[in-house]
Design a protein around this motif. Structure first.
Motif, PDB file in Angstrom:
ATOM      1  N   ASN A  28      33.219  23.682  22.873  1.00  0.00           N
ATOM      2  CA  ASN A  28      31.875  23.330  22.408  1.00  0.00           C
ATOM      3  C   ASN A  28      31.760  21.806  22.507  1.00  0.00           C
ATOM      4  OD1 ASN A  28      29.660  22.568  20.857  1.00  0.00           O
ATOM      5  ND2 ASN A  28      29.993  24.143  19.320  1.00  0.00           N
TER       6      ASN A  28
ATOM      7  N   ALA B   3      34.861  26.942  20.590  1.00  0.00           N
ATOM      8  CA  ALA B   3      34.970  27.233  22.023  1.00  0.00           C
ATOM      9  C   ALA B   3      34.304  28.584  22.277  1.00  0.00           C
ATOM     10  CB  ALA B   3      36.432  27.264  22.469  1.00  0.00           C
ATOM     11  N   ARG B   4      33.999  28.813  23.564  1.00  0.00           N
ATOM     12  CA  ARG B   4      33.355  30.089  23.896  1.00  0.00           C
ATOM     13  C   ARG B   4      33.627  30.449  25.348  1.00  0.00           C
ATOM     14  NH1 ARG B   4      28.552  29.112  26.778  1.00  0.00           N
ATOM     15  NH2 ARG B   4      27.931  26.944  26.705  1.00  0.00           N
TER      16      ARG B   4
ATOM     17  N   HIS C  24      33.635  20.900  13.599  1.00  0.00           N
ATOM     18  CA  HIS C  24      32.319  21.354  14.033  1.00  0.00           C
ATOM     19  C   HIS C  24      31.305  20.659  13.139  1.00  0.00           C
ATOM     20  CE1 HIS C  24      28.891  23.846  14.905  1.00  0.00           C
ATOM     21  NE2 HIS C  24      29.590  24.516  15.807  1.00  0.00           N
TER      22      HIS C  24
ATOM     23  N   GLU D 276      29.868  19.772  21.155  1.00  0.00           N
ATOM     24  CA  GLU D 276      29.502  19.118  19.893  1.00  0.00           C
ATOM     25  C   GLU D 276      30.698  18.878  18.977  1.00  0.00           C
ATOM     26  OE1 GLU D 276      26.478  21.456  18.061  1.00  0.00           O
ATOM     27  OE2 GLU D 276      25.098  21.223  19.743  1.00  0.00           O
ATOM     28  N   VAL D 277      31.839  19.483  19.308  1.00  0.00           N
ATOM     29  CA  VAL D 277      33.013  19.393  18.454  1.00  0.00           C
ATOM     30  C   VAL D 277      33.604  17.982  18.504  1.00  0.00           C
ATOM     31  CG1 VAL D 277      35.382  20.220  18.153  1.00  0.00           C
ATOM     32  CG2 VAL D 277      33.547  21.838  18.621  1.00  0.00           C
TER      33      VAL D 277
ATOM     34  N   THR E  89      32.444  31.640  29.021  1.00  0.00           N
ATOM     35  CA  THR E  89      31.207  31.430  29.789  1.00  0.00           C
ATOM     36  C   THR E  89      31.053  32.508  30.840  1.00  0.00           C
ATOM     37  OG1 THR E  89      32.369  29.962  31.328  1.00  0.00           O
ATOM     38  CG2 THR E  89      31.224  28.946  29.468  1.00  0.00           C
TER      39      THR E  89
ATOM     40  N   GLY F 123      33.223  28.658  16.217  1.00  0.00           N
ATOM     41  CA  GLY F 123      32.210  27.979  17.020  1.00  0.00           C
ATOM     42  C   GLY F 123      32.736  26.768  17.766  1.00  0.00           C
TER      43      GLY F 123
ATOM     44  N   GLN G 106      36.764  30.641  18.859  1.00  0.00           N
ATOM     45  CA  GLN G 106      35.426  31.236  19.004  1.00  0.00           C
ATOM     46  C   GLN G 106      34.842  31.586  17.641  1.00  0.00           C
ATOM     47  OE1 GLN G 106      35.220  34.951  21.185  1.00  0.00           O
ATOM     48  NE2 GLN G 106      33.094  34.563  21.730  1.00  0.00           N
TER      49      GLN G 106
END
Length: 83
Positions: free
Chosen positions: A5, A80-81, A21, A7-8, A83, A78, A75
């Protein structure tokens, strides 16, 4: 493919990689293997498992299980995720 992410916020705190986060105000610490995986992102789960196995001399099955556990934890928070 998994990605961090953007924004982290990331900082090194006495050898532990700490992720925060900003929207959740939660901190999450990563040990050395977790740091290796985080710093390798973006990468596929299979590639991360190969990296972990090669770096630590783990059997492939153990590396896959460890990577899956770290990615799930990232995950869920929030951080990492896929794709």
């Amino acid at each position: 493919m998994w990605q961090a992410n953007p924004e982290v916020l990331v900082t090194d705190l006495d050898g532990e990689l700490v992720l925060m986060h900003p929207a959740r105000s939660e901190m999450f610490g990563l040990n050395a293997p977790g740091r290796l995986l985080w710093q390798a992102l973006p990468r596929s789960e299979a590639a991360l498992a190969e990296l972990l196995a090669g770096h630590y001399g783990l059997p492939a099955g153990q590396a896959r299980a460890d990577v899956a556990a770290v990615l799930t934890a990232l995950q869920d928070r929030g951080l990492a995720r896929p794709t």
